[in-house]
Design a protein around this motif. Structure first.
Motif, short mmCIF file in Angstrom:
data_model
loop_
_atom_site.label_atom_id
_atom_site.label_comp_id
_atom_site.label_asym_id
_atom_site.label_seq_id
_atom_site.Cartn_x
_atom_site.Cartn_y
_atom_site.Cartn_z
N THR A 187 10.57 11.15 -39.72
CA THR A 187 11.73 11.24 -38.84
C THR A 187 11.67 11.63 -38.16
N GLY A 188 10.29 12.47 -37.36
CA GLY A 188 10.36 13.13 -35.17
C GLY A 188 9.23 14.02 -35.72
N MET A 189 8.48 14.54 -34.99
CA MET A 189 7.67 15.59 -34.71
C MET A 189 7.79 17.08 -33.96
N ALA A 190 7.87 17.88 -34.45
CA ALA A 190 7.85 19.33 -34.19
C ALA A 190 6.47 20.02 -33.36
N PHE A 191 7.36 20.69 -32.11
CA PHE A 191 5.95 21.07 -31.33
C PHE A 191 6.14 22.52 -31.47
N PRO A 192 5.26 23.95 -31.45
CA PRO A 192 5.17 24.82 -31.70
C PRO A 192 5.22 25.51 -30.16
N ALA A 193 6.17 26.84 -29.31
CA ALA A 193 7.22 26.61 -28.37
C ALA A 193 5.60 27.29 -27.37
N ASP A 194 4.11 27.26 -27.57
CA ASP A 194 3.50 28.14 -27.26
C ASP A 194 1.93 26.10 -27.18
N LEU A 195 3.33 25.25 -27.56
CA LEU A 195 2.09 24.32 -27.62
C LEU A 195 1.78 24.35 -25.37
N SER A 196 0.48 23.77 -25.41
CA SER A 196 -0.55 23.82 -23.80
C SER A 196 0.57 22.30 -23.08
N GLN A 197 0.02 22.20 -22.03
CA GLN A 197 0.62 20.90 -21.22
C GLN A 197 -0.22 20.06 -21.76
N ARG A 198 -2.00 20.59 -21.50
CA ARG A 198 -2.79 19.27 -21.79
C ARG A 198 -2.99 19.13 -23.48
N SER A 199 -2.46 20.20 -24.68
CA SER A 199 -2.66 19.18 -25.69
C SER A 199 -1.28 18.28 -25.84
N TRP A 200 -0.25 18.76 -24.84
CA TRP A 200 0.81 18.00 -25.15
C TRP A 200 0.86 16.40 -24.25
N GLU A 201 0.22 16.58 -23.36
CA GLU A 201 -0.34 15.00 -22.64
C GLU A 201 -1.61 14.26 -23.39
N ARG A 202 -2.11 14.76 -24.22
CA ARG A 202 -3.20 14.54 -25.23
C ARG A 202 -2.92 13.42 -26.07
N LEU A 254 -0.82 8.64 -29.09
CA LEU A 254 0.69 8.08 -29.38
C LEU A 254 0.62 6.76 -28.70
N ARG A 255 0.64 6.33 -27.76
CA ARG A 255 0.41 5.19 -27.12
C ARG A 255 -0.64 4.31 -27.26
N GLU A 256 -1.71 5.11 -27.40
CA GLU A 256 -3.22 3.84 -28.63
C GLU A 256 -2.10 3.66 -29.46
N PHE A 257 -1.88 4.77 -30.79
CA PHE A 257 -1.71 4.37 -31.89
C PHE A 257 -0.27 2.61 -31.88
N THR A 258 0.25 3.52 -30.75
CA THR A 258 1.16 2.36 -30.99
C THR A 258 0.23 0.93 -30.63
N ASN A 259 0.33 0.57 -29.42
CA ASN A 259 -0.17 -0.06 -29.21
C ASN A 259 -1.39 -1.14 -30.20
N SER A 260 -2.03 0.20 -31.15
CA SER A 260 -3.77 -0.60 -31.81
C SER A 260 -2.39 -1.08 -33.30
#
Length: 222
Positions: A37-52, A57-63
């Motif tokens: 039902t969703g995805m929860a992220f830690p407050a200290d997640l880096s922007q680079r990790s968020w981008e990855r 997720l885009r590749e997963f959805t396409n595949s």
């Protein structure tokens, strides 16, 4: 006397079964908590990790569209699945969606599918010949076209093809004076692939392109 364990056993009801369960997505790892039902992220997640995560997720959805399509085709070939009833029950997807997935997958063998493009890109060119499909998808990949940009380019190419007069018509040749016949040309596999790509670049199937080339050569000689 009621023990604590028996009380816990009796108190477990449907709500406990419906509680969110974690989902394993290897590319997310411990960077986020993933549930159906969703995805929860830690407050200290880096922007680079968020981008990855977003890219994955885009590749997963396409595949997943390709995976469902190939799963469906395997069921048809192996178990005689014909009316999609079993596939509808298993996936929850409607008949038309599954049929569209299967149609695109049939038109593109796995070695012709481009990982750099979405399933939707491939769906845009399913009605074209294989060389034309390869031509447009190659352009879309090289030029980083979105699905909509690819659609507009293909439509413009087809419109230009319809508006361009055939060489015989441009030269004022009376079609009624001759009979249609068949010309056989022997080509190597490499030559056929090359000419097919050239023809696709002009928005034509290879046979019509060859006819135009021959007509143009005839006019030059005349």
């Amino acid at each position: 006397m009621t023990t604590a364990s028996s009380h816990e056993a009796r108190s477990k009801g449907p709500d406990d079964e419906a509680a969110p369960r974690d989902v394993v997505l290897p590319f997310v790892g411990s960077q986020a908590t993933v549930r159906k039902t969703g995805m929860a992220f830690p407050a200290d997640l880096s922007q680079r990790s968020w981008e990855r995560i977003g890219t994955s997720l885009r590749e997963f959805t396409n595949s997943s569209a390709w995976w469902l399509a190939d799963w469906l085709l395997f069921g048809e070939a192996t178990y005689g699945l014909r009316r999609y009833r079993e596939a509808i029950d298993r996936t929850g997807l409607d008949y038309q969606t599954l049929r569209n997935y299967a149609w695109v997958a049939r038109r593109f063998e796995q070695h012709r599918r481009r990982a750099g493009l979405s399933f939707a890109h491939h769906a845009e060119v399913t009605s074209l010949s294989a060389p034309e499909q390869d031509y447009w998808l190659r352009n879309a990949e090289q030029r980083k076209w979105s699905r909509n940009e690819l659609r507009r380019a293909v439509r413009a190419g087809l419109a230009e093809q319809r508006e361009t007069p055939r060489p015989a018509e441009a030269a004022g040749v009376d079609k009624g004076r001759g009979r249609a016949t068949t010309l056989t040309i022997e080509l190597s596999a490499g030559q056929l692939e090359h000419y097919s790509q050239v023809a696709a670049a002009h928005g034509l199937p290879v046979d019509k392109w060859v006819t135009q080339v021959l007509d143009a050569a005839d006019r030059r000689i005349a």
